[in-house]
Motif scaffolding. Structure first.
Motif, PDB file in Angstrom:
ATOM      1  N   PHE A  25       0.835  -1.195   0.000  1.00 47.22           N
ATOM      2  CA  PHE A  25       0.000   0.000   0.000  1.00 47.22           C
ATOM      3  C   PHE A  25       0.876   1.254   0.000  1.00 47.22           C
ATOM      4  O   PHE A  25       1.810   1.381   0.777  1.00 47.22           O
ATOM      5  CB  PHE A  25      -0.934   0.007   1.215  1.00 47.22           C
ATOM      6  N   ARG A  26       0.539   2.155  -0.916  1.00 47.75           N
ATOM      7  CA  ARG A  26       1.219   3.451  -0.991  1.00 47.75           C
ATOM      8  C   ARG A  26       0.345   4.382  -1.831  1.00 47.75           C
ATOM      9  O   ARG A  26      -0.008   4.056  -2.970  1.00 47.75           O
ATOM     10  CB  ARG A  26       2.594   3.319  -1.634  1.00 47.75           C
ATOM     11  N   SER A  27      -0.001   5.489  -1.262  1.00 53.67           N
ATOM     12  CA  SER A  27      -0.848   6.434  -1.987  1.00 53.67           C
ATOM     13  C   SER A  27      -0.088   7.024  -3.165  1.00 53.67           C
ATOM     14  O   SER A  27       1.074   7.416  -3.054  1.00 53.67           O
ATOM     15  CB  SER A  27      -1.309   7.564  -1.055  1.00 53.67           C
ATOM     16  N   THR A  74      -3.503   5.226  -7.838  1.00 58.62           N
ATOM     17  CA  THR A  74      -3.761   3.993  -7.097  1.00 58.62           C
ATOM     18  C   THR A  74      -3.280   4.127  -5.661  1.00 58.62           C
ATOM     19  O   THR A  74      -2.516   5.041  -5.339  1.00 58.62           O
ATOM     20  CB  THR A  74      -3.044   2.804  -7.781  1.00 58.62           C
ATOM     21  N   ASN A  75      -3.707   3.190  -4.819  1.00 52.92           N
ATOM     22  CA  ASN A  75      -3.301   3.199  -3.411  1.00 52.92           C
ATOM     23  C   ASN A  75      -2.239   2.147  -3.109  1.00 52.92           C
ATOM     24  O   ASN A  75      -1.971   1.869  -1.948  1.00 52.92           O
ATOM     25  CB  ASN A  75      -4.515   2.985  -2.508  1.00 52.92           C
TER      26      ASN A  75
END
Length: 224
Positions: free
Chosen positions: A13-15, A19-20
């Motif tokens: 997960f990474r903003s 995408t997130n």
């Protein structure tokens, strides 16, 4: 013993803009040949270590499956997977991983010490230490070793169980040219005996020992 990855990927997960999450390893298929040396090269951060950690059961994929002789290793319990890894895999990890409370010989024998089979492997350990030029250090504690000596100890530990699959992350790091040749000859011999040897490396001197070479870039694996 056949290792096969199908649609394997790992995302975190990474903003971002669209995408997130991002893929450290894009979904890919990978099936190294038995009895061969496969080398994976690529820049730091390209996903090489993430991939091999998934292949040997250390890191659960976000997508896809890893099969060993047709059995999905991530359908096993943690204990079953640990036993399988101990029995079938020889792992040379990146960095220095010797246990400081153990001598060199004890570190090498650790995979068998854990399961009460020490006696049958003591001669094997001695032979490996002799071949790698560190038999005179067998009773020395690992915190007294140089980086190159620790690397040779890790190689011996990975080979102690005569594994059918060897996964090596920068196995020649901290080694001089002569010792690099020695280690690569050992790994090549294991391949000739039928093992699948998978090597992640930045060391171009390793390439001549490879039967196949892949490059990893931004999580994508391509055969050269």
């Amino acid at each position: 013993m056949k290792l096969k990855a199908e649609k394997v990927g790992r995302r975190y997960f990474r903003s971002g803009k669209d995408t997130n999450f991002f893929y450290a390893v894009q979904q890919l298929d990978f099936e190294p040949e038995e009895g061969s040396v496969t080398v994976i090269t690529g820049r730091s951060g390209s996903g090489k270590t993430t991939l091999i950690n998934m292949l040997c059961g250390l890191l659960t994929p976000s997508d896809g499956s890893v099969f060993l002789d047709g059995r999905d290793i991530y359908e096993l319990s943690d204990r079953e997977r640990s036993l399988l890894r101990n029995r079938s895999f020889g792992i040379i990890p990146q960095g220095q991983t010797g246990l400081q409370c153990l001598t060199v010989a004890e570190n090498v024998l650790l995979p068998v010490l854990m399961y009460g089979r020490t006696g049958e492997k003591e001669d094997k350990a001695k032979k490996l230490l002799e071949m790698l030029g560190i038999d005179d250090l067998r009773d020395v504690y690992s915190n007294e070793l140089s980086g190159g000596e620790l690397r040779r100890m890790a190689v011996a530990r990975a080979l102690i169980n005569d594994p059918e699959i060897i996964i090596a992350d920068e196995p020649t790091a901290d080694l001089d040219a002569d010792t690099t040749v020695l280690v690569m000859k050992l790994l090549k011999e294991r391949a000739k005996d039928g093992a699948s040897v998978i090597i992640v490396t930045h060391d171009r001197d390793v390439i001549p020992y490879a039967d196949s070479v892949y490059t990893m870039d931004k999580g994508e694996l391509k055969k050269q």
